[in-house]
Structures are given as structure tokens and as C-alpha cells.
Design an enzyme around this catalytic site. Structure first.
Site: not given
Length: 234
Positions: A145-146
Site C-alpha cells: 500500500a505504501y
């Protein structure tokens, strides 16, 4: 012959209550500028600094907060999008809610702030400084996600620079890990060890101010800031 610089004026900083954002606020103040802070919580912001609590994942509220800030200060000269979060975990162990929140803060929040600020920035030939990460250059496990959000910030910044060339300056800053509370809420598995290579947020803030102070017609489009022996680059 000295190189002319642009004065540091009214600078809206997301995530300005802590970490890199707070370091940028300090640097703006030291340079004689006027910082304006947007953050989820604004406790700890220096007295006299205009600070508004807003969740950047709430697009409508964020855009309104930016417009209100511009109205209060008679416009904006720059925006620095330093708000960012992460929750490392294998993709199967990260809930949909957490995945979407990370992308919402890091990427969609960045876009919301810039979109709302663009009219006043175009009017003032202002600048945008977005904050990506060394993980926008190379993804790592347990960071889907990051990395996705920060790759997105980098792509957004490049497209924005192309779209607004000659009207608004756009710089994407790519820092490696910094000595902030960004890692504080992680499990030990994902915290930097005692020998971790981290840089001071003030070092990155100095780079942000350098980009903001470039003479009219000159732009720093992208810059990486990291320890000399940083393993995640290139």
C-alpha cells in the site's frame, strides 16, 4: 554574481504538526515565511502559526480547508504535502480499510490539497512540493500500500509538472527514512534497529526550502535525500 532567490511566502504544509511537516514549518519560519498547517491533530504546533485540524482522506473537508486558508492569508505561494502514513504488513494481512487509508492519506490527500490550491498558486506563480519516498523508486515486501501510494505521488507530480509548466513549479522530494515518530506505532519487526540509517527531518526540510526559493523560471523537478550508504537506492 549572486543568484536571485524567491522569497518564502505563505506556505501551506500538510502533516505540519509533526515529523517532516513540523521541520518544514520551522524552516519556513526561520526563512521569514508564513506557514499554515493542516493536520489530523494540531497539538504542538507553535503559537501564532495558523493550524487547522482536518483529515486529508476527507476530500471535501480538505479542499474547503485549503480554500479557507488561502482566503484568510490573501492567497498561497506554496504547498508542501508532507502528510503520510504507513502500516507495514503482508498484503493478505492488511485490511481493505487500512490499505485504502494509506492510499487515501498519501496519494488522494496530496491530490485534494493540490487541486484546491491550484487557482491561487497559478495566480501567484507558486510552487508545489510533494513528498514521496525511496520506496517510490523500489518497492519492498510488506509495503504494497505504501509503495503504491508513493509511486502514485511520484507519477502525479510528474504529470502535474507537465500540465502546469510555466504556471506552477512542481518538485517531488524523495527522502529515505527519517528520524521521526513515523515508525513509533509499528511492531518491533518493522521498526528501524539501533544501527538503522536515518536522516534528520531538518535535512529534508532544507531541501524543500531550497526548491521553494529557486528563481522564477527555474525548477527542481525531483530530488532524492538519503544517507550516503542508503541500501534502498538505486
Amino acid at each position: 554574481m549572486p543568484v536571485p532567490t524567491t522569497p518564502i511566502g505563505r506556505v501551506l504544509v500538510t502533516g505540519g504538526a509533526s515529523g517532516l511537516g513540523a521541520a518544514v514549518v520551522d524552516a519556513v519560519l526561520e526563512a521569514g515565511g508564513t506557514p499554515i498547517v493542516l493536520d489530523l491533530r494540531v497539538e504542538g504546533v507553535a503559537d501564532g502559526v495558523d493550524a487547522v485540524a482536518v483529515d486529508v482522506t476527507d476530500t471535501a473537508a480538505t479542499e474547503q480547508a485549503v480554500r479557507d486558508a488561502a482566503e484568510r492569508h490573501g492567497g498561497l505561494d506554496a504547498v508542501v504535502t508532507a502528510a503520510g502514513i504507513d502500516k507495514p504488513a503482508p498484503i493478505g494481512g492488511l485490511s481493505a480499510t487500512d490499505w485504502e487509508q494509506i492510499v487515501g492519506v498519501n496519494l488522494l490527500g496530496t491530490a485534494a490539497v493540490v487541486r484546491a490550491a491550484l487557482p491561487t498558486l497559478e495566480e501567484n506563480h507558486g510552487r508545489v512540493v510533494t513528498i514521496a519516498s525511496s520506496l517510490a523508486l523500489r518497492g519492498v515486501g510488506d509495503g504494497t500500500a505504501y509503495s503504491a501510494s508513493k509511486f502514485g505521488v511520484r507519477g502525479f507530480s510528474q504529470a502535474l509538472a507537465a500540465e502546469t509548466a510555466g504556471k506552477v513549479g512542481v518538485t517531488n522530494v524523495i527522502p529515505a527514512g527519517m528520524r521521526t515518530n513515523f515508525f513509533a506505532d509499528r511492531t518491533e519487526q518493522y521498526k528501524p534497529g539501533p544501527d538503522a540509517l536515518l536522516i534528520e527531518p531538518s535535512y529534508v526540510a532544507n531541501v524543500v526550502l531550497f526548491a521553494l526559493a529557486q528563481p522564477a523560471g527555474c525548477e527542481i523537478r525531483e530530488v532524492s535525500v538519503m544517507p550516503a550508504t542508503e541500501p534502498s537506492w538505486p
